[in-house]
Write an enzyme that holds these catalytic residues in place. Structure first.
Site: not given
Ligand code: XMP
Ligand code: MG
Length: 183
Positions: A48, A103-104, A107, A156, A169
């Site tokens: 990401g 990081e991208d 969440d 999302f 992507r």
């Molecule tokens: P956590 O919950 O551990 O997860 O912070 C982080 C990873 O979850 C994916 N992620 C997303 N990917 N759209 C996406 O395409 C979203 O809205 C989204 N939210 C979480 C992502 O890989 C991130 O690194």
């Molecule tokens: Mg990621």
């Protein structure tokens, strides 16, 4: 791809290419300033963070080293489990290094809090985090993030590195998908 290319799949554009570029430049300026007297290793989390790493690195005015990690935190569902597997580890020895994780999106924060602790155990001088997006309402753990591009609502999002089933992507913006895409 731009918003015209995926118009039928799109609910709305959250951040345009220009808005992302502007914000990434601001983050880069802050990073340049904070690491003025220190060498920094930026660590991109695959897949990401590829876009934000590429743009952030080029917006910096100082030398950086770059390395990559791939981790997996999702089982079969779409909820982060907090159980993280390293799919690809760093090639760099972190001893004494100033590490900036890029990081991208954050969440729940579970993935990153695990990753930060993991990197901290390798003897670096410092570990900080830079993320383009963060969902404050989804946070399950408290995690100190030094550089945040945008705080977003708990929905999302795709584009600019973020995927839905490995698609989207390569959008040059961040947006949300129309419901028919998921159904
Ligand atoms: P956590 O919950 O551990 O997860 O912070 C982080 C990873 O979850 C994916 N992620 C997303 N990917 N759209 C996406 O395409 C979203 O809205 C989204 N939210 C979480 C992502 O890989 C991130 O690194
Ligand atoms: Mg990621």
């Amino acid at each position: 791809m731009d918003s015209q290319d995926v118009q039928a799949d799109l609910k709305h554009v959250l951040y345009s290419k220009q808005e992302i570029q502007q914000r990434v430049a601001e983050l880069a300026a802050a990073i340049d300033e904070d690491y003025r007297d220190r060498e920094v290793l930026i660590v991109g989390v695959l897949k990401g963070a590829v876009m934000v790493m590429a743009d952030l690195a080029r917006a910096l005015h100082s030398h950086v080293s770059m390395d990559w990690m791939a981790v997996s935190s999702y089982g079969s569902g779409t909820q982060s489990s907090g159980v993280v597997r390293i799919l690809k580890d760093l090639e760099t020895d972190l001893m004494g290094k100033n590490v900036l994780i890029v990081e991208d999106i954050i969440d729940s924060g579970l993935t990153l809090s695990w990753l930060k602790a993991n990197l901290e155990s390798r003897g670096p001088a410092s570990v900080e985090i830079c993320t383009l997006l963060r969902k404050p309402e989804a946070a399950k753990v408290e995690i100190d993030v030094k550089y945040v591009g945008f705080d977003i609502p708990n929905e999302f999002v795709v584009g600019y590195g973020l995927d839905f089933a490995e698609k989207y992507r390569n959008l040059d913006f961040v947006g949300t998908l129309a419901p028919h895409v998921y159904e």
